[in-house]
Design an enzyme around this catalytic site. Structure first.
Site, mmCIF file in Angstrom:
data_model
loop_
_atom_site.group_PDB
_atom_site.id
_atom_site.type_symbol
_atom_site.label_atom_id
_atom_site.label_comp_id
_atom_site.label_asym_id
_atom_site.label_seq_id
_atom_site.Cartn_x
_atom_site.Cartn_y
_atom_site.Cartn_z
ATOM 1 N N ASP A 21 0.934 -1.137 -0.004
ATOM 2 C CA ASP A 21 -0.047 -0.039 -0.078
ATOM 3 C C ASP A 21 0.922 1.213 -0.251
ATOM 4 O O ASP A 21 1.597 1.426 0.914
ATOM 5 C CB ASP A 21 -0.998 0.037 1.376
ATOM 6 C CG ASP A 21 -1.785 1.191 1.456
ATOM 7 O OD1 ASP A 21 -1.906 1.865 0.282
ATOM 8 O OD2 ASP A 21 -2.090 1.487 2.529
ATOM 9 N N ASN A 23 -0.382 4.529 -0.483
ATOM 10 C CA ASN A 23 -1.195 5.928 0.074
ATOM 11 C C ASN A 23 -1.895 5.647 1.345
ATOM 12 O O ASN A 23 -2.669 6.643 1.752
ATOM 13 C CB ASN A 23 -2.181 6.257 -0.793
ATOM 14 C CG ASN A 23 -3.225 5.224 -1.112
ATOM 15 O OD1 ASN A 23 -3.362 4.114 -0.427
ATOM 16 N ND2 ASN A 23 -4.262 5.637 -1.983
ATOM 17 N N ASP A 25 -4.203 3.792 2.490
ATOM 18 C CA ASP A 25 -5.693 3.418 2.820
ATOM 19 C C ASP A 25 -6.100 1.914 3.056
ATOM 20 O O ASP A 25 -7.019 1.409 3.072
ATOM 21 C CB ASP A 25 -6.311 3.837 1.528
ATOM 22 C CG ASP A 25 -6.234 3.022 0.254
ATOM 23 O OD1 ASP A 25 -5.337 2.354 0.399
ATOM 24 O OD2 ASP A 25 -6.672 3.034 -0.546
ATOM 25 N N ASP A 29 -1.647 -0.907 -3.831
ATOM 26 C CA ASP A 29 -1.838 -0.085 -5.059
ATOM 27 C C ASP A 29 -0.603 0.091 -5.991
ATOM 28 O O ASP A 29 0.635 -0.263 -5.725
ATOM 29 C CB ASP A 29 -2.337 1.276 -4.654
ATOM 30 C CG ASP A 29 -1.452 1.823 -3.562
ATOM 31 O OD1 ASP A 29 -0.122 1.634 -3.513
ATOM 32 O OD2 ASP A 29 -1.887 2.826 -2.664
ATOM 33 N N ASP A 98 -2.838 -9.607 -17.056
ATOM 34 C CA ASP A 98 -4.164 -10.610 -16.868
ATOM 35 C C ASP A 98 -5.156 -10.138 -17.856
ATOM 36 O O ASP A 98 -5.693 -8.960 -17.918
ATOM 37 C CB ASP A 98 -4.408 -10.689 -15.624
ATOM 38 C CG ASP A 98 -4.519 -11.991 -14.901
ATOM 39 O OD1 ASP A 98 -5.313 -12.846 -15.724
ATOM 40 O OD2 ASP A 98 -4.140 -12.442 -14.027
ATOM 41 N N ASP A 201 -6.679 -15.812 -18.342
ATOM 42 C CA ASP A 201 -7.313 -16.284 -17.396
ATOM 43 C C ASP A 201 -8.497 -17.406 -18.043
ATOM 44 O O ASP A 201 -9.053 -17.115 -19.043
ATOM 45 C CB ASP A 201 -8.213 -15.132 -16.605
ATOM 46 C CG ASP A 201 -8.897 -15.794 -15.266
ATOM 47 O OD1 ASP A 201 -8.304 -16.104 -14.516
ATOM 48 O OD2 ASP A 201 -10.346 -15.775 -15.529
ATOM 49 N N GLU A 254 -4.211 -20.141 -18.773
ATOM 50 C CA GLU A 254 -4.618 -20.797 -17.577
ATOM 51 C C GLU A 254 -5.335 -21.876 -18.082
ATOM 52 O O GLU A 254 -6.429 -21.721 -18.940
ATOM 53 C CB GLU A 254 -5.267 -19.978 -16.591
ATOM 54 C CG GLU A 254 -5.309 -20.955 -15.190
ATOM 55 C CD GLU A 254 -6.390 -20.084 -14.248
ATOM 56 O OE1 GLU A 254 -6.487 -20.316 -13.374
ATOM 57 O OE2 GLU A 254 -7.238 -19.420 -14.852
ATOM 58 N N HIS A 327 -2.313 -17.034 -6.728
ATOM 59 C CA HIS A 327 -3.126 -16.151 -5.865
ATOM 60 C C HIS A 327 -4.444 -17.243 -5.417
ATOM 61 O O HIS A 327 -5.289 -17.038 -4.764
ATOM 62 C CB HIS A 327 -3.643 -14.979 -6.466
ATOM 63 C CG HIS A 327 -4.408 -15.383 -7.745
ATOM 64 N ND1 HIS A 327 -3.624 -15.642 -8.896
ATOM 65 C CD2 HIS A 327 -5.589 -15.152 -8.094
ATOM 66 C CE1 HIS A 327 -4.235 -15.860 -9.911
ATOM 67 N NE2 HIS A 327 -5.786 -15.363 -9.538
ATOM 68 N N ASP A 328 -4.578 -18.618 -6.394
ATOM 69 C CA ASP A 328 -5.694 -19.537 -6.127
ATOM 70 C C ASP A 328 -5.203 -20.674 -5.207
ATOM 71 O O ASP A 328 -5.898 -21.339 -4.936
ATOM 72 C CB ASP A 328 -6.016 -19.969 -7.506
ATOM 73 C CG ASP A 328 -6.690 -18.601 -8.236
ATOM 74 O OD1 ASP A 328 -7.166 -17.757 -7.630
ATOM 75 O OD2 ASP A 328 -6.446 -18.895 -9.485
HETATM 76 C C1 GLC Z 1 -9.034 -18.084 -12.552
HETATM 77 C C2 GLC Z 1 -8.180 -16.990 -11.640
HETATM 78 C C3 GLC Z 1 -9.009 -17.054 -10.488
HETATM 79 C C4 GLC Z 1 -10.631 -16.398 -10.819
HETATM 80 C C5 GLC Z 1 -11.019 -17.374 -11.651
HETATM 81 C C6 GLC Z 1 -12.347 -16.577 -12.431
HETATM 82 O O1 GLC Z 1 -8.863 -18.999 -12.131
HETATM 83 O O2 GLC Z 1 -6.895 -17.379 -11.306
HETATM 84 O O3 GLC Z 1 -8.527 -16.265 -9.356
HETATM 85 O O4 GLC Z 1 -11.271 -16.391 -9.831
HETATM 86 O O5 GLC Z 1 -10.316 -17.490 -12.981
HETATM 87 O O6 GLC Z 1 -11.788 -15.606 -13.331
#
Ligand code: GLC
Length: 554
Positions: A21, A23, A25, A29, A98, A201, A254, A327-328
């Site tokens: 972060d 700023n 909040d 960012d 992305d 994605d 992906e 992140h998943d």
């Molecule tokens: C992909 C992304 C995931 C998202 C999903 C729907 O698997 O990595 O984070 O929730 O697609 O967009």
């Protein structure tokens, strides 16, 4: 094997909300990102992949896009993005965006117009009338990936729309040429601005079988045989590939449920390649059945089999995308390694995947060994898929206690806690008096970037070394032939990477238990030089997660 810039890259993934972060909040960012470009460079990373930065109501934290041409105001402005882009490029770091085009947000103008029946937009999404006498039955029996119904009724339009993810993520209709033109326009817009590629994605889900037939009965993801690598996927990807041919850029897709054999249809070298590489999931299923919620315990033999298949089947034909976190996925040390041996197992896992052929991906926090969050109650979770999965499992009759245990182990929330920069209040993620948007792992006083910088034995320094070695011996590490030993062993992961000039021998005890080193000594070539290790020397026993890498010059 073709040697292109993106094949040799180490890509650092940023999930913007939790990175830094700038700023005060409490939300990560672009300003925060700008302040950390030197840090990213210091890792030896060659590129950054940004999880979505676009305007989004954040129902799925950015994977629900309302405006593809602008930056989410919580993250900053387009000018700030351009500053980050220029700052990255100045440092020789490429920028990968992305590209989320299987679906949009339900707040996207296209969807609003489509729901209103605007002739230009009415077929942008997949609309169907309800079935049955009263028209209240779903158009088919498909389910969403975030478990639940695949269809939601829209009052205004008087029809159902398909969403393979959350209710707020209506699927685009790629069969409509106008939609495909929109995708190309978005791609050109960012490429013209100077970005270097896309992470696409759930790209293998964009083509749905004509007539949308019912799927065979499954408790989750019902219907997937009709949209996973659907009939027109290759055709549509070929069109999108035409756009990127005008630029020097890369595309990584992906690809849920992908096998190496099928991957070759898309990533094989040659004229009809449509993606440069794919993120498969099989190697993330070594501790579970199909999804991380169904935990089976870590099975090294299963993992080795997957790596062996992908490494050998794509060798000299296509390209791999190697990751162990994103992140998943929950944190890898907590899954395949051990929190008790956090640093040792983190080093073992780093070694395991850094010398595999393919482009390397590192997720924010992985490099300092962040681990899963010690969740205490359902109120601690924020991810839409955690709650939809909970609901589904409840229906199957599991107790709340059991489901909570599953969630704790499997939730994507684990990867989404803020990056721990220092031992200061709020882990240096935001200002000490701000309220961070999400929970910070209480271990931040020990596990943080500042502490790791000061400790010569930290995982962070190890990652820097591994990344540098991967490049230094790239003929073997990045392009070499993979040879697996001890396939059936439950603790040891031993492989060679054989290049034109060098051979690397990787020896890992991927377990908490000691194991006789006589089992591995025969694979270490005489006169080989040790170039990496997480313990000093090799005794009669390999200690927990003990790892060595040897170099033999040809
Ligand atoms: C992909 C992304 C995931 C998202 C999903 C729907 O698997 O990595 O984070 O929730 O697609 O967009």
């Amino acid at each position: 094997m073709e040697k292109t810039w993106f094949r040799e890259m180490t890509v650092f993934q940023i999930w913007p909300r939790s990175f830094k972060d700038g700023n005060g909040d409490g939300i990560g960012d672009l300003k925060g990102i700008l302040s950390k470009l030197d840090y990213i460079k210091s890792l030896g990373a060659d590129a950054i992949w940004f999880s979505p930065l676009y305007v989004s109501p954040q129902a799925d934290y950015g994977y629900d896009i309302a405006d593809y041409y602008n930056i989410n105001p919580e993250y900053g402005t387009l000018d700030e993005f351009k500053e980050v882009l220029a700052g990255a490029h100045e440092r020789g770091i490429k920028v990968i965006m992305d590209l989320v085009i299987n679906h949009t947000s339900d707040q996207c103008e296209w969807f609003k117009k489509s729901a209103a029946g605007d002739p230009q937009y009415k077929d942008y999404y997949i609309w169907r009338p309800g079935k049955g006498k009263d028209g209240k039955k779903f158009p088919n029996n498909w389910m969403a990936t975030f478990p639940g119904d695949g269809w939601t009724y829209n009052e205004q339009r008087g029809e159902y729309y398909l969403h393979l993810f959350a209710v707020e993520q209506p699927d685009l209709n790629h069969d409509n040429p106008a939609v495909r033109e929109e995708v190309k326009k978005i791609m050109r817009y960012w490429l013209d601005m100077g970005v270097d590629g896309f992470r696409e994605d759930v790209i293998t889900m964009i083509s749905k079988r004509e007539g949308l037939p019912n799927g065979v009965w499954l408790p989750a993801m019902r219907g997937m045989e009709h949209y996973m690598q659907g009939p027109n996927l290759k055709k549509y990807l070929t069109e999108y590939r035409q756009v990127t041919k005008d630029y020097d850029c890369m595309q990584v897709g992906e690809a849920p449920m992908m096998t190496p054999k099928k991957a070759l249809l898309y990533v094989s070298d040659g004229e009809d390649k449509v993606l440069d590489m794919m993120f498969g999931f099989q190697h993330m299923e070594a501790d579970c059945l199909f999804i991380s919620w169904i935990h089976t315990g870590f099975n090294l033999r299963k993992l080795k089999k997957v790596y062996n298949n992908w490494q050998t089947m794509l060798y000299n034909k296509g390209w791999n995308a190697n990751y162990i976190e994103n992140h998943d996925q929950p944190r890898n040390i907590s899954r395949y390694g051990s929190e008790k041996y956090r640093v040792e197992s983190g080093k073992a896992l780093a070694t395991m995947y850094s010398f595999l052929s393919g482009t390397q991906y590192i997720y924010q926090g992985q490099e300092i060994g962040m681990v899963d969050y010690p969740f205490k109650s359902w109120d601690d979770f924020v991810d839409v898929s955690t709650f939809s999965t909970k609901k589904l499992i409840e229906k199957l009759g599991f107790s709340d206690k059991k489901i909570f245990k599953m969630a704790k182990y499997a939730a994507r929330d684990n990867a989404r806690t803020p990056v721990q920069w220092s031992a200061e209040a709020n882990a240096g993620f935001t200002t000490p008096d701000a309220k961070p948007w999400y929970l910070i792992n209480p271990n931040y006083t020990e596990v943080n970037v500042e502490a790791a910088e000061k400790d010569p034995n930290s995982l962070l320094h190890y990652y820097r070394k591994v990344i540098a070695l991967r490049k230094q011996y790239k003929d073997a590490a990045i392009y070499g032939e993979f040879k697996l030993y001890l396939k059936g062993d439950k603790q040891l992961f031993v492989y060679d990477k054989i290049g034109e000039e060098n051979k690397l021998t990787v020896v890992i005890n991927l377990s908490e238990k000691e194991v006789n080193s006589s089992k591995v000594k025969k694979f270490i070539p005489e006169g080989a030089e040790e170039i990496l290790a997480n313990y000093e020397g090799m005794g009669d026993k390999l200690r927990p997660y003990e790892t060595h890498v040897y170099l033999t010059k040809k």
